[in-house]
Design a protein around this motif. Structure first.
Motif, mmCIF file in Angstrom:
data_model
loop_
_atom_site.group_PDB
_atom_site.id
_atom_site.type_symbol
_atom_site.label_atom_id
_atom_site.label_comp_id
_atom_site.label_asym_id
_atom_site.label_seq_id
_atom_site.Cartn_x
_atom_site.Cartn_y
_atom_site.Cartn_z
ATOM 1 N N UNK B 94 8.057 -0.660 -4.915
ATOM 2 C CA UNK B 94 6.729 -1.206 -5.187
ATOM 3 C C UNK B 94 5.726 -0.755 -4.128
ATOM 4 N N UNK B 95 4.459 -0.697 -4.534
ATOM 5 C CA UNK B 95 3.408 -0.406 -3.567
ATOM 6 C C UNK B 95 3.148 -1.639 -2.704
ATOM 7 N N UNK B 96 2.787 -1.413 -1.457
ATOM 8 C CA UNK B 96 2.452 -2.516 -0.566
ATOM 9 C C UNK B 96 1.029 -3.002 -0.802
ATOM 10 N N UNK B 97 0.564 -3.908 0.050
ATOM 11 C CA UNK B 97 -0.775 -4.468 -0.094
ATOM 12 C C UNK B 97 -1.863 -3.480 0.317
ATOM 13 N N UNK B 98 -1.459 -2.503 1.139
ATOM 14 C CA UNK B 98 -2.360 -1.413 1.492
ATOM 15 C C UNK B 98 -3.639 -1.890 2.187
#
Lengths: 267, 201
Positions: B94-98
């Motif tokens: 999954x992508x992080x909060x960035x």
């Protein structure tokens, strides 16, 4: 500086009270678990381990209130084990404030619970506790050791050390690591209660078989035993019960002594 | 008194963190969605869980997204919570909060994983969370991954575990600790108090 060796007082809990075997006599009441937890924490314990010593046999669940009450008073990590069989048992412990859950018999009976726990809570929460005993009935499929002209292998025991499994400890720790264990709590049944020092051969072999942290347990009767196990193996932590029950060896005193002997500890 | 919220991914030991915050004077709610109004002066992303399930719990159960909810509210990410600030992690897909540039990578394989226990903080530069914390203070770590920010400027403290592990990061209203302040005795308490001070501003 780098990571220190951890000194971990262990509290055996029965019916909500801490118990201990005093000078090999029968189990005696050693106090309130919450008060002792606070005392050890204030004295500089690095972590605490609570074991419900009767849980596996009597199929009892570890007491939720105990976990909550302990978590309310200490600000160091603690592990709770004893009678953990399912994801639900572990969840009950972790969601009530314990940082790690110790699983012993339950992991042997149902190894996939290790993986389920790891996937849900993260590897660091999963402590696989192993009770090891030398078995002198040599079987060539096992990892054989020789000492004093006697051959033996280390067998995994379950149900509080009462029942052999035929499983080799060395094989089991490797499996446990693959399944998702974050740490191994290794107790020598042969040494437990002897106050004769940790099982160095067992500890060293297990430490060298896995790349996760290992806690040595069983046999500590004096601070020098801790020095020995840290010097003779690359073990990460030493667990002890009885030595901390005597005022002469407070946690802080033990750690100062270790530091004087060049063992890296938090002081 | 600061009123803060802990986001519960559904899998963590929220109790100790909640308890530690209450001991230093905060009022604490536990939330599982961002769809209700943000009435808090601080938000905490706790430190126990796994990257993908935790990210999913943040992203999938709310119509309102993290950044929108948070705005300029101070956020303290602990361990996994701090790792989620970044773009991605080797722990998951999954992508992080960035919210901080960089990624999360596994610790050096030459060392035992997880890095578990008490280690010293090497303070690199002053930071709001580190106010009153002495160089060399002990903190309790338990993690298998470390953050690798694009800019080292966000790192205010490190710890030595074969390699230098970023231990505290700060950027704008985002504060992260790789260790667990709620398990780091007196020093951890100071850092939680520091965070609450930021929440009151």
């Amino acid at each position: 500086m780098t990571l220190t060796k951890r000194i971990i007082p262990c509290l055996d809990v029965k019916n909500g009270r801490v118990v201990k075997g005093l000078n090999f006599e029968s189990i005696k009441d050693a106090g309130d678990p919450v008060e002792l937890a606070e005392k050890y924490s204030n004295e500089g314990a690095d972590e605490l381990v609570f074991l419900d010593i009767t849980a596996s046999n009597e199929q009892r669940k570890t007491i939720k209130n105990l976990v909550r009450n302990v978590a309310s008073v200490i600000d160091i990590p603690f592990t709770v084990g004893g009678g953990v069989k399912s994801l639900e048992d572990a969840r009950n412990i972790l969601l009530n404030g314990a940082d790690k859950v110790g699983i012993n018999t339950g992991a042997i009976k149902n190894p996939k619970v290790i993986t389920e726990l790891m996937e849900l809570f993260g590897r660091q929460c999963v402590v696989v506790a192993i009770d090891a005993k030398r078995n002198y009935n040599v079987d060539e499929k096992k990892n054989i050791f020789t000492k004093d002209n006697k051959q033996f292998w280390f067998e995994v025991f379950i149900y509080g050390g009462k029942e052999g499994t035929g499983i080799d400890v060395i094989d089991w720790v490797k499996d446990a690591e693959k399944l998702g264990a974050g740490e191994i709590l290794l107790t020598s049944i042969d040494k437990d209660g002897t106050k004769d020092g940790y099982d160095i051969l067992l500890t060293r072999t297990v430490v060298d078989s896995v790349s996760i942290p290992v806690i040595a347990s069983g046999g500590c009767g004096k601070p020098d035993d801790m020095i020995d196990i840290f010097k003779e193996s690359n073990v990460d932590a030493a667990l002890a019960a009885s030595i901390f029950h005597y005022e002469t060896h407070g946690v802080n005193g033990v750690k100062s002594y270790l530091k004087d002997n060049k063992i890296p500890v938090r002081l | 008194m600061a009123s803060v919220a802990i986001f519960d991914y559904g899998a963590g030991n929220i109790f100790s963190l909640k308890n530690s915050l209450e001991k230093v004077g905060a009022t604490v709610d536990v939330i599982t969605t961002f769809d209700n109004e943000n009435k808090y002066s601080g938000l905490l992303l706790p430190g126990v869980g796994n990257f993908d399930p935790a990210m999913n719990s943040i992203r999938n159960f709310s119509k309102i997204q993290f950044k929108e909810y948070v705005g300029d509210t101070p956020v303290l990410g602990i361990c996994l919570g701090m790792e989620m600030f970044f773009e991605k992690s080797e722990e998951g897909k999954e992508k992080g909060l960035n919210v901080i540039d960089g990624e999360v990578i596994i610790l050096s394989s030459s060392m035992k994983i997880p890095h578990m226990g008490w280690n010293n903080l090497e303070i690199k530069k002053p930071g709001k969370i580190l106010e009153g914390v002495e160089n060399g203070s002990w903190a309790y770590f338990v993690h298998s991954y470390r953050v690798k920010p694009t800019s080292n400027d966000v790192i205010t403290a490190e710890s030595d575990y074969g390699i230098k592990v970023p231990a505290v990061v700060e950027q704008d209203n985002f504060y992260g600790t790789q260790f667990h302040p709620e398990k780091s005795s007196t020093v951890g308490k100071i850092m939680l108090e520091n965070f609450l001070k930021e929440c009151k501003k």
